[in-house]
Every structure is written in structure tokens, then in C-alpha cells.
Design a protein around this motif. Structure first.
Motif, PDB file in Angstrom:
ATOM      1  N   MET A 277      20.732  20.433  16.971  1.00 19.61           N
ATOM      2  CA  MET A 277      20.774  20.111  15.724  1.00 19.61           C
ATOM      3  C   MET A 277      19.454  19.332  15.295  1.00 19.61           C
ATOM      4  N   LYS A 278      19.018  19.373  13.873  1.00 15.00           N
ATOM      5  CA  LYS A 278      17.881  18.726  13.551  1.00 15.00           C
ATOM      6  C   LYS A 278      18.302  17.282  12.854  1.00 15.00           C
ATOM      7  N   ALA A 279      17.434  16.413  13.098  1.00 16.04           N
ATOM      8  CA  ALA A 279      17.574  14.859  12.545  1.00 16.04           C
ATOM      9  C   ALA A 279      16.242  14.705  11.811  1.00 16.04           C
ATOM     10  N   THR A 280      16.424  14.152  10.590  1.00 13.43           N
ATOM     11  CA  THR A 280      15.263  13.739  10.097  1.00 13.43           C
ATOM     12  C   THR A 280      15.365  12.052   9.638  1.00 13.43           C
ATOM     13  N   VAL A 281      14.495  11.428  10.191  1.00 21.28           N
ATOM     14  CA  VAL A 281      14.491   9.832   9.883  1.00 21.28           C
ATOM     15  C   VAL A 281      13.487   9.222   8.961  1.00 21.28           C
ATOM     16  N   THR A 282      13.723   8.666   7.893  1.00 23.83           N
ATOM     17  CA  THR A 282      12.863   8.251   6.812  1.00 23.83           C
ATOM     18  C   THR A 282      12.796   6.804   7.104  1.00 23.83           C
ATOM     19  N   VAL A 283      11.725   6.172   7.307  1.00 24.76           N
ATOM     20  CA  VAL A 283      11.580   4.697   7.507  1.00 24.76           C
ATOM     21  C   VAL A 283      10.650   4.136   6.545  1.00 24.76           C
ATOM     22  N   MET A 284      11.255   3.245   5.813  1.00 25.42           N
ATOM     23  CA  MET A 284      10.568   2.410   4.545  1.00 25.42           C
ATOM     24  C   MET A 284      10.682   1.032   4.699  1.00 25.42           C
ATOM     25  N   LEU A 285       9.490   0.177   4.241  1.00 32.28           N
ATOM     26  CA  LEU A 285       9.759  -1.211   4.270  1.00 32.28           C
ATOM     27  C   LEU A 285      10.746  -1.423   3.133  1.00 32.28           C
ATOM     28  N   LYS A 286      11.528  -2.675   3.783  1.00 35.13           N
ATOM     29  CA  LYS A 286      12.575  -3.167   3.031  1.00 35.13           C
ATOM     30  C   LYS A 286      12.056  -3.730   1.416  1.00 35.13           C
ATOM     31  N   ASN A 287      12.688  -3.796   0.423  1.00 37.34           N
ATOM     32  CA  ASN A 287      12.263  -4.252  -0.836  1.00 37.34           C
ATOM     33  C   ASN A 287      12.072  -5.730  -0.629  1.00 37.34           C
ATOM     34  N   GLY A 288      10.712  -6.266  -1.015  1.00 37.31           N
ATOM     35  CA  GLY A 288      10.465  -7.537  -0.982  1.00 37.31           C
ATOM     36  C   GLY A 288       9.417  -7.665  -0.174  1.00 37.31           C
ATOM     37  N   VAL A 289       9.228  -6.521   1.014  1.00 34.11           N
ATOM     38  CA  VAL A 289       8.542  -6.795   1.961  1.00 34.11           C
ATOM     39  C   VAL A 289       6.890  -6.394   1.637  1.00 34.11           C
ATOM     40  N   LEU A 290       5.847  -6.977   1.693  1.00 32.10           N
ATOM     41  CA  LEU A 290       4.727  -6.571   0.945  1.00 32.10           C
ATOM     42  C   LEU A 290       4.021  -5.330   1.679  1.00 32.10           C
ATOM     43  N   ASP A 291       3.712  -4.467   0.878  1.00 29.76           N
ATOM     44  CA  ASP A 291       3.345  -3.070   1.557  1.00 29.76           C
ATOM     45  C   ASP A 291       1.630  -2.833   1.270  1.00 29.76           C
ATOM     46  N   PRO A 292       0.928  -3.386   2.149  1.00 28.37           N
ATOM     47  CA  PRO A 292      -0.593  -3.342   2.024  1.00 28.37           C
ATOM     48  C   PRO A 292      -1.051  -1.981   1.854  1.00 28.37           C
ATOM     49  N   GLN A 293      -0.343  -1.015   2.525  1.00 30.16           N
ATOM     50  CA  GLN A 293      -0.921   0.473   2.487  1.00 30.16           C
ATOM     51  C   GLN A 293      -0.775   0.903   1.513  1.00 30.16           C
ATOM     52  N   GLY A 294       0.513   0.783   0.868  1.00 32.16           N
ATOM     53  CA  GLY A 294       1.074   1.413  -0.308  1.00 32.16           C
ATOM     54  C   GLY A 294       0.207   0.841  -1.518  1.00 32.16           C
ATOM     55  N   GLU A 295      -0.032  -0.415  -1.668  1.00 34.53           N
ATOM     56  CA  GLU A 295      -1.131  -0.884  -2.616  1.00 34.53           C
ATOM     57  C   GLU A 295      -2.438  -0.500  -2.324  1.00 34.53           C
ATOM     58  N   ALA A 296      -2.994  -0.095  -1.248  1.00 37.11           N
ATOM     59  CA  ALA A 296      -4.239   0.589  -1.244  1.00 37.11           C
ATOM     60  C   ALA A 296      -4.338   2.134  -1.858  1.00 37.11           C
ATOM     61  N   VAL A 297      -3.046   2.660  -1.748  1.00 35.26           N
ATOM     62  CA  VAL A 297      -3.122   4.004  -2.192  1.00 35.26           C
ATOM     63  C   VAL A 297      -3.071   3.832  -3.602  1.00 35.26           C
ATOM     64  N   ARG A 298      -2.422   2.840  -4.161  1.00 32.30           N
ATOM     65  CA  ARG A 298      -1.919   2.710  -5.729  1.00 32.30           C
ATOM     66  C   ARG A 298      -3.496   2.605  -6.216  1.00 32.30           C
ATOM     67  N   ARG A 299      -4.133   1.616  -5.621  1.00 32.91           N
ATOM     68  CA  ARG A 299      -5.511   1.366  -6.068  1.00 32.91           C
ATOM     69  C   ARG A 299      -6.504   2.747  -5.999  1.00 32.91           C
ATOM     70  N   ALA A 300      -6.535   3.385  -4.955  1.00 33.05           N
ATOM     71  CA  ALA A 300      -7.325   4.530  -4.826  1.00 33.05           C
ATOM     72  C   ALA A 300      -6.987   5.613  -5.806  1.00 33.05           C
ATOM     73  N   LEU A 301      -5.479   5.763  -5.846  1.00 32.33           N
ATOM     74  CA  LEU A 301      -5.218   6.914  -7.183  1.00 32.33           C
ATOM     75  C   LEU A 301      -5.925   6.417  -8.452  1.00 32.33           C
ATOM     76  N   GLY A 302      -5.801   5.177  -8.779  1.00 34.69           N
ATOM     77  CA  GLY A 302      -6.275   4.719 -10.156  1.00 34.69           C
ATOM     78  C   GLY A 302      -7.817   4.968 -10.027  1.00 34.69           C
TER      79      GLY A 302
END
Length: 79
Positions: free
Chosen positions: A1-26
Motif C-alpha cells: 500500500m502507498k501512503a502520501t504524507v503532506t506536512v505543512m506549518l500550522k496557521n500562525g507559524v511564520l514561514d520564512p521560506q514561503g515568504e522568500a518564494v512569494r518575493r521571488a515570484l513577484g
């Protein structure tokens, strides 16, 4: 059987990598991206053949190793 686990920071936790990606996209001209959350996907090939056993095993893996449950949430998909 295959399992896929998606792990994300909880809401309210700062995501500096996500912010860096957002700025780079801009800076690349992709305006209109107001927020980015970055996480990880883990694919597991399990020996378990029944769903309840597989889900119990994967949940234990997440709680013990795959996710830092203080700041991260996880989602399990079985196929």
C-alpha cells in the motif's frame, strides 16, 4: 500500500521560506501572489495491506518522526 504524507506549518507559524518564494515570484513578474506556504511531501511504500493498519502505522510515524506536531500539521492519503 502507498501512503502520501503532506506536512505543512500550522496557521500562525511564520514561514520564512514561503515568504522568500512569494518575493521571488513577484520579482519574476508574477504579481498577485499574496501568500505562499511551503511544506513537504513524503511518499511511503508500506507492507501493510489493510487501510486501518496502514493508517495507524503512518500516523505513528508522523507523530514520532515525520512532523514536528508543535508547529506542523500533517495529512495522510492512502492508495
Amino acid at each position: 500500500m502507498k501512503a502520501t504524507v503532506t506536512v505543512m506549518l500550522k496557521n500562525g507559524v511564520l514561514d520564512p521560506q514561503g515568504e522568500a518564494v512569494r518575493r521571488a515570484l513577484g520579482s519574476l513578474g508574477f504579481e498577485g501572489v499574496n501568500g505562499v506556504r511551503q511544506g513537504k511531501v513524503i511518499e511511503l511504500d508500506l507492507a501493510a495491506s489493510d487501510r486501518p493498519t496502514a493508517e495507524t502505522e503512518v500516523r505513528a510515524m508522523c507523530e514520532k518522526l515525520l512532523a514536528n506536531t508543535v508547529i506542523e500539521s500533517y495529512r495522510i492519503e492512502l492508495a
